[in-house]
Design a protein around this motif. Structure first.
Motif, PDB file in Angstrom:
ATOM      1  N   ARG A 332       0.856  -1.187   0.000  1.00  0.00           N
ATOM      2  CA  ARG A 332       0.000   0.000   0.000  1.00  0.00           C
ATOM      3  C   ARG A 332       0.889   1.232   0.000  1.00  0.00           C
ATOM      4  NH1 ARG A 332      -5.223  -1.181   0.294  1.00  0.00           N
ATOM      5  NH2 ARG A 332      -5.829   0.971   0.578  1.00  0.00           N
ATOM      6  N   LYS A 333       0.416   2.225  -0.691  1.00  0.00           N
ATOM      7  CA  LYS A 333       1.212   3.444  -0.806  1.00  0.00           C
ATOM      8  C   LYS A 333       0.874   4.421   0.326  1.00  0.00           C
ATOM      9  CE  LYS A 333       3.170   3.220  -5.112  1.00  0.00           C
ATOM     10  NZ  LYS A 333       3.152   1.775  -5.129  1.00  0.00           N
ATOM     11  N   GLY A 334       1.833   5.251   0.595  1.00  0.00           N
ATOM     12  CA  GLY A 334       1.591   6.352   1.514  1.00  0.00           C
ATOM     13  C   GLY A 334       2.056   7.629   0.845  1.00  0.00           C
ATOM     14  N   ALA A 335       1.727   8.746   1.460  1.00  0.00           N
ATOM     15  CA  ALA A 335       2.183  10.012   0.877  1.00  0.00           C
ATOM     16  C   ALA A 335       2.760  10.885   1.978  1.00  0.00           C
ATOM     17  CB  ALA A 335       1.039  10.744   0.204  1.00  0.00           C
ATOM     18  N   LEU A 336       3.770  11.642   1.590  1.00  0.00           N
ATOM     19  CA  LEU A 336       4.396  12.565   2.513  1.00  0.00           C
ATOM     20  C   LEU A 336       4.160  13.974   1.992  1.00  0.00           C
ATOM     21  CD1 LEU A 336       6.051  12.216   4.999  1.00  0.00           C
ATOM     22  CD2 LEU A 336       8.111  12.352   3.620  1.00  0.00           C
ATOM     23  N   LEU A 337       3.613  14.815   2.842  1.00  0.00           N
ATOM     24  CA  LEU A 337       3.353  16.195   2.438  1.00  0.00           C
ATOM     25  C   LEU A 337       4.245  17.119   3.260  1.00  0.00           C
ATOM     26  CD1 LEU A 337       0.639  14.559   1.852  1.00  0.00           C
ATOM     27  CD2 LEU A 337      -0.450  16.790   1.839  1.00  0.00           C
ATOM     28  N   PHE A 338       5.047  17.883   2.570  1.00  0.00           N
ATOM     29  CA  PHE A 338       5.918  18.842   3.235  1.00  0.00           C
ATOM     30  C   PHE A 338       5.224  20.188   3.138  1.00  0.00           C
ATOM     31  CE2 PHE A 338      10.476  19.187   4.517  1.00  0.00           C
ATOM     32  CZ  PHE A 338      10.425  20.513   4.907  1.00  0.00           C
ATOM     33  N   VAL A 339       4.841  20.721   4.317  1.00  0.00           N
ATOM     34  CA  VAL A 339       4.052  21.954   4.323  1.00  0.00           C
ATOM     35  C   VAL A 339       4.917  23.088   4.873  1.00  0.00           C
ATOM     36  CG1 VAL A 339       1.988  23.062   5.257  1.00  0.00           C
ATOM     37  CG2 VAL A 339       1.970  20.604   4.752  1.00  0.00           C
ATOM     38  N   ASP A 340       5.065  24.127   4.099  1.00  0.00           N
ATOM     39  CA  ASP A 340       5.882  25.265   4.544  1.00  0.00           C
ATOM     40  C   ASP A 340       5.045  26.533   4.392  1.00  0.00           C
ATOM     41  OD1 ASP A 340       9.179  25.963   4.721  1.00  0.00           O
ATOM     42  OD2 ASP A 340       7.819  27.573   4.129  1.00  0.00           O
ATOM     43  N   LEU A 341       4.946  27.273   5.483  1.00  0.00           N
ATOM     44  CA  LEU A 341       4.123  28.490   5.429  1.00  0.00           C
ATOM     45  C   LEU A 341       4.821  29.537   4.571  1.00  0.00           C
ATOM     46  CD1 LEU A 341       3.008  28.672   9.144  1.00  0.00           C
ATOM     47  CD2 LEU A 341       1.981  27.441   7.242  1.00  0.00           C
ATOM     48  N   ASP A 342       4.032  30.308   3.866  1.00  0.00           N
ATOM     49  CA  ASP A 342       4.626  31.208   2.873  1.00  0.00           C
ATOM     50  C   ASP A 342       5.170  32.501   3.463  1.00  0.00           C
ATOM     51  OD1 ASP A 342       4.337  29.460   0.827  1.00  0.00           O
ATOM     52  OD2 ASP A 342       2.322  30.146   0.316  1.00  0.00           O
ATOM     53  N   ASN A 343       4.349  33.168   4.238  1.00  0.00           N
ATOM     54  CA  ASN A 343       4.856  34.458   4.701  1.00  0.00           C
ATOM     55  C   ASN A 343       4.942  34.521   6.215  1.00  0.00           C
ATOM     56  OD1 ASN A 343       2.205  34.154   4.581  1.00  0.00           O
ATOM     57  ND2 ASN A 343       1.722  36.077   3.579  1.00  0.00           N
ATOM     58  N   PHE A 344       5.234  33.357   6.789  1.00  0.00           N
ATOM     59  CA  PHE A 344       5.291  33.305   8.244  1.00  0.00           C
ATOM     60  C   PHE A 344       6.383  34.218   8.812  1.00  0.00           C
ATOM     61  CE2 PHE A 344       7.029  31.455  12.144  1.00  0.00           C
ATOM     62  CZ  PHE A 344       5.932  31.657  12.953  1.00  0.00           C
ATOM     63  N   LYS A 345       7.492  34.260   8.113  1.00  0.00           N
ATOM     64  CA  LYS A 345       8.611  35.081   8.570  1.00  0.00           C
ATOM     65  C   LYS A 345       8.171  36.521   8.807  1.00  0.00           C
ATOM     66  CE  LYS A 345      13.206  33.658   7.399  1.00  0.00           C
ATOM     67  NZ  LYS A 345      12.919  32.237   7.096  1.00  0.00           N
ATOM     68  N   ASN A 346       7.350  37.001   7.882  1.00  0.00           N
ATOM     69  CA  ASN A 346       6.874  38.377   8.013  1.00  0.00           C
ATOM     70  C   ASN A 346       6.051  38.550   9.279  1.00  0.00           C
ATOM     71  OD1 ASN A 346       7.976  39.529   5.780  1.00  0.00           O
ATOM     72  ND2 ASN A 346       6.390  38.708   4.444  1.00  0.00           N
ATOM     73  N   ILE A 347       5.175  37.576   9.522  1.00  0.00           N
ATOM     74  CA  ILE A 347       4.320  37.671  10.701  1.00  0.00           C
ATOM     75  C   ILE A 347       5.179  37.663  11.958  1.00  0.00           C
ATOM     76  CG2 ILE A 347       2.598  36.396  12.041  1.00  0.00           C
ATOM     77  CD1 ILE A 347       1.336  35.649   9.365  1.00  0.00           C
ATOM     78  N   ASN A 348       6.144  36.760  11.956  1.00  0.00           N
ATOM     79  CA  ASN A 348       7.039  36.649  13.105  1.00  0.00           C
ATOM     80  C   ASN A 348       7.829  37.950  13.304  1.00  0.00           C
ATOM     81  OD1 ASN A 348       7.376  34.792  15.055  1.00  0.00           O
ATOM     82  ND2 ASN A 348       8.990  33.644  14.029  1.00  0.00           N
ATOM     83  N   ASP A 349       8.350  38.462  12.200  1.00  0.00           N
ATOM     84  CA  ASP A 349       9.187  39.654  12.286  1.00  0.00           C
ATOM     85  C   ASP A 349       8.373  40.888  12.658  1.00  0.00           C
ATOM     86  OD1 ASP A 349      11.241  38.105  11.596  1.00  0.00           O
ATOM     87  OD2 ASP A 349      11.464  38.830   9.541  1.00  0.00           O
ATOM     88  N   THR A 350       7.163  40.960  12.127  1.00  0.00           N
ATOM     89  CA  THR A 350       6.420  42.197  12.326  1.00  0.00           C
ATOM     90  C   THR A 350       5.514  42.151  13.549  1.00  0.00           C
ATOM     91  OG1 THR A 350       4.812  41.369  10.759  1.00  0.00           O
ATOM     92  CG2 THR A 350       6.462  42.883   9.898  1.00  0.00           C
ATOM     93  N   LEU A 351       4.926  40.975  13.826  1.00  0.00           N
ATOM     94  CA  LEU A 351       3.992  40.907  14.967  1.00  0.00           C
ATOM     95  C   LEU A 351       4.666  40.452  16.250  1.00  0.00           C
ATOM     96  CD1 LEU A 351       0.798  39.278  13.455  1.00  0.00           C
ATOM     97  CD2 LEU A 351       1.183  41.651  14.029  1.00  0.00           C
ATOM     98  N   GLY A 352       5.788  39.843  16.117  1.00  0.00           N
ATOM     99  CA  GLY A 352       6.473  39.328  17.300  1.00  0.00           C
ATOM    100  C   GLY A 352       6.286  37.824  17.405  1.00  0.00           C
ATOM    101  N   HIS A 353       7.195  37.188  18.154  1.00  0.00           N
ATOM    102  CA  HIS A 353       7.204  35.728  18.207  1.00  0.00           C
ATOM    103  C   HIS A 353       5.993  35.145  18.906  1.00  0.00           C
ATOM    104  CE1 HIS A 353      11.188  34.861  16.476  1.00  0.00           C
ATOM    105  NE2 HIS A 353      11.357  36.133  16.789  1.00  0.00           N
ATOM    106  N   ASP A 354       5.447  35.864  19.875  1.00  0.00           N
ATOM    107  CA  ASP A 354       4.306  35.290  20.587  1.00  0.00           C
ATOM    108  C   ASP A 354       3.114  35.138  19.640  1.00  0.00           C
ATOM    109  OD1 ASP A 354       4.264  38.071  20.504  1.00  0.00           O
ATOM    110  OD2 ASP A 354       2.793  38.189  22.117  1.00  0.00           O
TER     111      ASP A 354
END
Ligand code: C2E
Ligand code: MG
Ligand code: MG
Length: 735
Positions: A332-354
């Motif tokens: 049986r086959k399985g699938a692996l999905l690699f999910v990477d957020l697109d603009n998370f860095k911006n949110i982190n940088d601008t809104l703060g880590h919390d």
């Protein structure tokens, strides 16, 4: 007796003359008879005496040789007699023992009891008994059972007859029994079965742990506790081990009477009879659920991401390895999905880590809600997540379709807005997908690598999208990592140049240009930002690179200022959010202006919508500070992001740019046309200039003009050009 009488009469007949007078004869006869009778009695007495003496001797011998100790003591406890056993018990030779005080041989702690016994004996006359310890020098005290009665010797003086029997063995057994009983009722659960495994006895701890009272399980099999967590093989090998080695030890899940499952540490020991057959089984166990839950906590820490509680890379790799093995076995086959957020860095940088953390938690929750129970969602770190789908179809195409539908579900779920503490945010995801389970010895690293590569492909395809892995992808990403290395050298060796794309107004006047970065790659030729910008952003190289662009653009402005035909030109420079968010950004810009001598009034900074995600006030403050020096601000790619109108209103902008994506189909797609129209209206309402990008045809230009947009940029007028070409373009003017 009869014979004696006959003998006496015969003797009389001989001695008394036949003619003697009758009275004399009778008297004589009686006398004779009496005498004979006396002799007979004497004889009998003698015999009785002998028998008595024999009996006495026998008694003395019995007394002497009795296994029990006997002695007699007088009123003052002085020993009068003692048999051999008593002599042995008291440990002194017989002659020394006599006239010793009996109490001398009694343990100090038992003296009082002995005294009381004597009082009772005298008072009641009834036999008494007592357990006490006899002490002999150099030996351990010996427990004896003392039985005592009282007899009265001559003159009514009491004499005590004491019997002593050694009970040290019984005492020892008693202690052992007590220990056994205490052990039996210890904190460990104990269950004893017969050879047929029917429960005979259980202890209190058994009841406490299992919830079953002894009478509820008596006669039943221990399988009443079975949890159903172990298969038949497990129990079979357990009993095999008991049969072979006599015991088994291990952890086992059982079920309490309440139905609750719990883990216990169990030891089963077979009790063997003389013939070596198992007559009983003793099971002792401790409830290890508390320890287990502590262990589980430790495991959770080691195998889970503390922020989202999702499995971490380690646990995920384990599960993937298992899935690979099972998938191959069951085809049986399985699938692996690699999910990477697109603009998370911006949110982190601008809104703060919390706030970034808050968003990551919501992402984790959404991912979990998109998959089935057996599937695994993990966090690799940062804004990277993995999803493993198992038990897909054995047909690759079907499996890919299944994986795609889950991937699409995830993409949509993640693109919905996130409610953070003070704001609503959007954050899309790029998803790379690969299938696994077809190869016999595939290592977990392979599908992980493939999914990662596919994810990069999704990023390159414009983000917020899914991509499947294929061979081509491999080449693309290999090139990507080579590019990252190359970027460093490129900066050092000044391999970057700016190209200039004209901005045109009204009847075709060139009002300015947008500076667009190019990398003159030594092997690959001219590279555009799409080829390297995301790597520069991710690696942080965007900061020195951005500064270089600013300086180069300002130098160009300063040069233009010296020529009449170019002195009026505005120059627009793209500034990434990361660059703008540096604390020292305003100072850097001002210093660059001073250094190059450029006129701030000719410089326009182009910001992207991601800057508007947060801290609008801080962004506005920086903009205001720069505007005070004469700089202008443009908002690039307007309409593609998620900027809120409220945020937009608070920024001191000068112009909006309609993204080329809307311009491209402005004549054919009514939606794009509507958006372009809306952006123009909005700009007019806010009093902003509006520039359309990507204008390629006269029809597009006309359409835009009809809507009120009279500033354009695009291939219709000029492609981005190297500075010499741009100068040439300026000189030759527009056709
Ligand atoms: P952008 O700021 O939206 O720039 C416009 C892009 O559209 C440019 O792509 C340009 O070549 C392209 N373009 C202009 N007219 C047309 C047209 O008629 N048709 C089509 N199809 N395309 C047209 P380019 O140069 O590849 O730049 C891509 C993006 O890279 C830019 O988008 C900008 O966001 C970024 N970028 C470029 N230079 C810099 C830079 O120095 N710093 C930063 N931070 N970003 C830059
Ligand atoms: Mg731009
Ligand atoms: Mg643009």
């Amino acid at each position: 007796m009869e014979t004696l009488r006959e003998a006496a009469e015969a003797a009389l007949r001989e001695q008394v003359a036949a003619d003697a007078p009758e009275p004399l004869r009778r008297a004589l006869h009686e006398l004779l008879v009496h005498q004979v009778e006396l002799e007979v009695q004497n004889e009998e007495l003698g015999r009785a005496q002998l028998a008595l003496e024999a009996q006495r001797a026998r008694y003395v011998e019995l007394y002497e040789q009795a296994p029990m100790g006997y002695c007699t003591v007088d009123e003052e406890e002085l020993i009068l007699t003692a048999n051999a056993a008593a002599v042995a018990m008291l440990g002194l030779p017989c002659e020394e023992l006599l006239r010793q005080r009996f109490t001398r041989f009694i343990h100090h702690d038992d003296q009082d009891s002995l005294y009381l016994l004597r009082l009772r004996l005298l008072k009641t006359g009834a036999p008494q008994s007592l357990e006490l310890r006899i002490v002999k020098p150099g030996c351990e005290p010996v427990w004896v059972q003392l039985s005592a009665n009282v007899a009265h010797a001559e003159g009514g003086i009491p004499v005590f007859r004491l019997g002593l029997s050694d009970i040290s063995r019984i005492k020892l057994l008693e202690v052992e029994l007590r220990i056994a009983a205490t052990t039996f009722d210890s904190h460990e659960g104990v269950v004893i079965t017969d050879a047929g495994k029917a429960i005979l006895r259980t202890n209190k701890a058994f009841t406490r742990i299992t919830g079953y009272a002894p009478e509820e399980v008596a006669g039943r099999q221990p399988s009443v506790l079975k949890s159903g967590r172990h298969d038949a093989d497990f129990y079979a090998s357990m009993w095999d081990s008991i049969a072979v080695s006599g015991s088994w030890q291990g952890e086992i899940w059982n079920r309490r009477k309440s139905g609750e499952l719990y883990p216990e540490w169990l030891t089963i020991t077979a009790v063997k009879d003389e013939a070596g057959n198992s007559s009983h089984y003793v099971g002792t166990f401790t409830d290890v659920s508390a320890r287990k839950s502590a262990e589980d906590q430790i495991k959770a820490l080691a195998f889970h991401d503390p922020l989202t509680q999702l499995p971490n890379r380690r646990l995920f790799t384990d599960r993937l390895e298992q899935a690979l093995a099972l998938g191959y076995r069951h085809q049986r086959k399985g699938a692996l999905l690699f999910v990477d957020l697109d603009n998370f860095k911006n949110i982190n940088d601008t809104l703060g880590h919390d706030q970034g953390d808050l968003l990551l938690k919501q992402v984790a929750w959404r991912l979990n809600s998109c998959v089935r129970e057996g599937d695994t969602v993990a966090r690799l770190g940062g804004d990277e997540f993995l999803v493993m789908l198992e038990n897909l179809s054995d047909d690759s195409l079907d499996a890919a379709r299944q994986a795609e539908s889950v991937g699409e579900k995830i993409r949509l779920a993640l693109a919905r807005s996130y409610q953070l503490n003070h704001s609503e945010q959007r954050c899309s995801a790029s998803i790379g997908i690969t299938l696994f389970g077809g190869e016999p010895h595939e290592s977990s690293a392979e599908p992980l690598k493939r999914a990662d590569l596919a994810m990069y492909q999704a990023k390159l395809a414009g983000r917020n999208t899914l991509r499947f892995y294929d061979q081509e992808m491999q080449a693309v990403v290999t090139a990507r990592s080579a590019l990252e290395v190359g970027l460093h050298t490129a900066l050092e060796q000044r391999q970057f140049v700016l190209h200039y794309q004209a901005q045109v107004s009204g009847q075709g006047q060139v009002t300015g240009a947008e500076a667009l970065l190019r990398w003159v790659h030594p092997e690959r030729g001219l590279l555009v930002p799409a080829d390297f910008m995301s790597i520069a952003e991710d690696s942080g190289l965007i900061l020195p690179l951005g500064q270089w662009v600013l300086e180069a653009a300002c130098s160009q402005l300063a040069q233009w200022a010296q020529h009449a035909q170019s002195a009026h030109l505005m120059l627009t420079v793209n500034v990434s959010a990361r660059q703008f968010n540096q604390k020292s950004f305003v100072d850097q810009v001002l210093a660059t202006l001073v250094k190059t001598g450029a006129n701030p009034r000719r410089l326009v900074l182009e910001l992207t919508e991601s800057l508007l995600l947060s801290h609008v006030d801080a962004v506005a403050a920086k903009m205001t500070a720069l505007k005070a020096k004469g700089l202008g601000f443009s908002l690039d790619d307007f309409g593609t992001g998620f900027s809120s109108l409220a945020g937009l209103k608070r920024l001191p902008l000068d112009e909006l740019k309609i993204d080329q994506g809307f311009v491209r189909n402005i004549l054919t797609d009514p939606d794009d046309a509507a958006i372009a129209r809306m952006v123009i209206t909005l700009a007019q309402n806010f009093g902003l200039k509006v520039v359309a990008e990507g204008v390629e045809t006269q029809e597009q230009r006309n359409h835009l003009a009809s809507q009120g947009c009279n500033d354009w940029q695009g291939h219709l007028f000029s492609r981005p050009l190297a500075i010499q070409e741009f100068d040439h373009f300026l000189r030759s003017g527009l056709d």
